[in-house]
Enzyme design. Structure first.
Site, PDB file in Angstrom:
ATOM      1  N   GLU A  57       0.825  -1.217   0.000  1.00  0.00           N
ATOM      2  CA  GLU A  57       0.000   0.000   0.000  1.00  0.00           C
ATOM      3  C   GLU A  57       0.856   1.263   0.000  1.00  0.00           C
ATOM      4  O   GLU A  57       0.567   2.211  -0.703  1.00  0.00           O
ATOM      5  CB  GLU A  57      -0.955   0.023   1.203  1.00  0.00           C
ATOM      6  CG  GLU A  57      -2.120  -0.937   1.109  1.00  0.00           C
ATOM      7  CD  GLU A  57      -3.209  -0.501   0.130  1.00  0.00           C
ATOM      8  OE1 GLU A  57      -3.143   0.611  -0.423  1.00  0.00           O
ATOM      9  OE2 GLU A  57      -4.144  -1.304  -0.080  1.00  0.00           O
ATOM     10  N   ASP A  73      -6.200   8.210  -0.380  1.00  0.00           N
ATOM     11  CA  ASP A  73      -5.773   7.255   0.644  1.00  0.00           C
ATOM     12  C   ASP A  73      -4.549   7.844   1.333  1.00  0.00           C
ATOM     13  O   ASP A  73      -3.671   8.412   0.673  1.00  0.00           O
ATOM     14  CB  ASP A  73      -5.405   5.909   0.014  1.00  0.00           C
ATOM     15  CG  ASP A  73      -6.575   5.265  -0.703  1.00  0.00           C
ATOM     16  OD1 ASP A  73      -7.724   5.451  -0.264  1.00  0.00           O
ATOM     17  OD2 ASP A  73      -6.339   4.567  -1.702  1.00  0.00           O
TER      18      ASP A  73
END
Length: 156
Positions: A57, A73
């Site tokens: 991520e 994000d």
């Protein structure tokens, strides 16, 4: 005189904001921290699952931001601004973690941990994270290999 005053203000700001910058965690450093914070067995997953997730991520970077178009994000776990945090930019944010997204970008990941656990608990797993679904479905043990003693076994 103005230059000296300006430099003084810059120095004061830098000293007054400890921990405000992002950090890149070392793999084992993050694994040990997550183990200490109760991630071993949490929602049926190993610490290795979480380390794999964070690697894919954010590259273990606390200051990572990804723009998805209508939302963003944030942080080491890439927590989304539409559902979980408020960035002041995303219309209709739910802000379920009751946190400003900017707090997810510093080197203190305690608030990131609380929010990530809330997300995982609600989902009963790590499926909300695209990277975990894509990259962490197989053997994730190499993500924590060499991070602790053998006698702790494979449960971490």
């Amino acid at each position: 005189m103005k230059t000296v005053l300006f430099l003084g203000l810059v120095l004061f700001a830098a000293l007054a904001l400890p921990g405000a910058e992002g950090k890149v965690f070392e793999r084992c450093e993050l694994a040990r921290l997550l183990r200490q914070r109760g991630f071993s067995g949490f929602v049926g997953r190993k610490v290795a699952d979480w380390v794999c997730l964070a690697y894919h991520e954010s590259g273990y970077r606390t200051d990572a931001v990804h723009d998805n178009g209508s939302s963003r994000d944030y942080g080491i776990f890439q927590i989304n601004s539409l559902y979980w945090c408020d960035d002041g930019k995303t219309p209709g944010t739910k802000n379920a973690c009751r946190i400003s997204c900017s707090r997810l970008l510093d080197d203190d990941i305690e608030d990131d941990i609380r929010c990530a656990k809330m997300i995982a608990q609600e989902a009963r797993g790590l499926t909300p994270w695209v990277a975990w679904n894509r990259y962490c479905q197989g053997d994730v043990d190499p993500y924590v290999q060499g991070c602790w003693h053998r006698d702790l076994g494979n449960v971490l």
